[in-house]
Write an enzyme that holds these catalytic residues in place. Structure first.
Site, PDB file in Angstrom:
ATOM      1  N   THR A   1     -28.339  -8.253 -15.927  1.00  0.00           N
ATOM      2  CA  THR A   1     -28.652  -6.782 -16.906  1.00  0.00           C
ATOM      3  C   THR A   1     -27.932  -5.301 -15.667  1.00  0.00           C
ATOM      4  OG1 THR A   1     -30.120  -5.091 -17.319  1.00  0.00           O
ATOM      5  CG2 THR A   1     -30.649  -6.438 -14.380  1.00  0.00           C
ATOM      6  N   ARG A   2     -27.447  -4.570 -16.590  1.00  0.00           N
ATOM      7  CA  ARG A   2     -26.989  -3.239 -15.615  1.00  0.00           C
ATOM      8  C   ARG A   2     -28.616  -2.146 -15.720  1.00  0.00           C
ATOM      9  NH1 ARG A   2     -23.215  -1.803 -20.985  1.00  0.00           N
ATOM     10  NH2 ARG A   2     -24.792  -0.233 -21.542  1.00  0.00           N
ATOM     11  N   ASN A   3     -29.532  -2.444 -16.520  1.00  0.00           N
ATOM     12  CA  ASN A   3     -30.669  -1.247 -17.351  1.00  0.00           C
ATOM     13  C   ASN A   3     -32.335  -1.613 -16.735  1.00  0.00           C
ATOM     14  OD1 ASN A   3     -30.112   1.467 -18.062  1.00  0.00           O
ATOM     15  ND2 ASN A   3     -29.189   0.879 -19.420  1.00  0.00           N
TER      16      ASN A   3
END
Ligand code: ZN
Length: 385
Positions: free
Chosen positions: A190-192
């Site tokens: 994930t990046r969020n």
């Protein structure tokens, strides 16, 4: 446990005794000042996160990766890992060079094999599928410069980063998985911060595996993604408050997002294989941005690699909230029509928060939303829930 990519975990950390010697002799060596992003990737190479890479790519590696999605020795690899420079560096094209951070501290050694010029547009076209500067990953790649230094690296000293305590090395995660007795380990990229669709995917992972490895990216991201520390706090909150103890491992991954869609999905899968995962979740438009990629190209690419990479890919289609089912679902589990479906996106959530609104709780958990709102310095306002 699944072997690292290429068969062995790369370990290239300068031994303590040697460290003293090279630091004492540092004035004999040419040096290059590099940014945090380069030093993060030095560490990823040196600790085996990027196994089987032992250093920054040379021109032959780069072309092989760009054209054939593999390294010259045959291992599948899809993303360039380069030491880019804006100017041609004034260093010998073979021999030892030291890398220093922006404060002048020596951090790594490179045994230079090659200094070369990158055809930036050509590489962008092959790797990102576009030469357009409207693509944040391509723009970032261009901004790093058209010169590159290829050669194997040795890590001297880790850099100081604010989320250091969150970062585990592959040797650590592999030991933890073994200690916990996990055999089927599902990796989640994930990046969020987590919203409900992410949570749905994580729960799928928890159902199918002995454990879930949540591994958010903590390096460079486009400016409208959330700050890494907020993301970690949000995940800490979610795992501590909702998931069973001992079935989740949370660890940050200090590398930049490339936004290269399908090719980055493969890169992300290989990294999680190196951490010891047996499975990796790839959702809709994995590592994509805007409308640059077909949403399911990141699924299909795994059928077209030069060889099987060993880690099992869990392909999941778009996840949404269905107002008739009254839960998160996907095409595979909900039979209702589009007008009943709410698609959750971080862009949508962010826009609501920016406008002082609280996103509905069926889209993001209120306590996670609170964290994000605080990060924008806004007070919480309730609207029509
Ligand atoms: Zn439904």
């Amino acid at each position: 446990m699944l072997k690292p990519h290429g068969g062995t975990l790369v370990s290239r950390i300068v031994p303590e005794r040697e460290k003293k010697i090279i630091l004492e002799e540092s004035h004999f060596y040419p040096s290059l000042e590099v940014d945090e992003e380069v030093l993060m990737d030095v560490e990823n190479i040196a600790t085996g996160v990027f196994s089987p890479l032992k250093g920054f790519m040379g021109s032959e590696d780069l072309l092989s990766v760009a054209h054939e999605m593999k390294l010259p020795d045959g291992a599948v690899w899809t993303i360039p890992v380069l030491l880019q420079m804006k100017e041609k560096p004034d260093i010998p094209t073979d021999g030892r060079v030291l890398l220093k951070d922006t404060k002048g501290m020596f951090r790594a050694v490179v045994d230079v094999k090659e200094v070369f010029r990158i055809d930036l547009r050509r590489i962008a076209g092959l790797v990102w599928g576009t030469e357009s500067e409207a693509h944040p990953g391509v723009r970032h790649f261009y901004s790093k410069g058209e010169w590159a230094v290829g050669g194997d690296v040795w890590l001297l000293e880790e850099i100081e980063i604010p989320f250091r305590e969150w970062i585990l090395r592959p040797e650590d995660t592999r030991r933890i998985f073994e200690y916990r007795g996990w055999k089927r380990i599902v990796g989640f990229q994930t990046r969020n911060a987590p919203h409900r669709a992410h949570e749905y995917l994580q729960r799928l992972g928890l159902e199918m595996g002995d454990g879930l490895f949540i591994n958010p990216i903590l390096g460079w991201k486009k400016s409208d993604d959330f700050d890494s520390r907020i993301i970690l706090r949000a995940y800490e909150l979610l795992t501590n408050s909702y998931y069973p103890k001992g079935r989740v491992l949370l660890s940050g991954l200090a590398t930049s997002m490339r936004y290269a869609g399908p090719r980055e999905a493969v890169f992300h899968a290989i990294i999680r294989k190196n951490f010891g995962c047996t499975h990796f979740i790839v959702g809709r438009d994995h590592a994509g941005v805007g409308n640059f990629y077909d949403p399911y190209a990141a699924h299909r690419i795994f059928d077209n690699l030069p060889e099987d990479i060993g880690i099992e890919i869990v392909r999941v289609s778009a996840v949404f909230y269905c107002s008739i089912c009254e839960c998160m679902a996907s095409d595979k589990s909900c039979g209702h029509s589009e007008e009943n479906r709410i698609y959750v996106s971080m862009t949508g959530i962010r826009d609501m928060i920016r406008n002082g609104r609280v996103p509905p709780s069926n889209v993001i958990r209120p306590e996670v939303a609170d964290l994000l709102i605080q990060s924008y310095g806004k007070t919480r306002v309730h609207v029509g829930e």
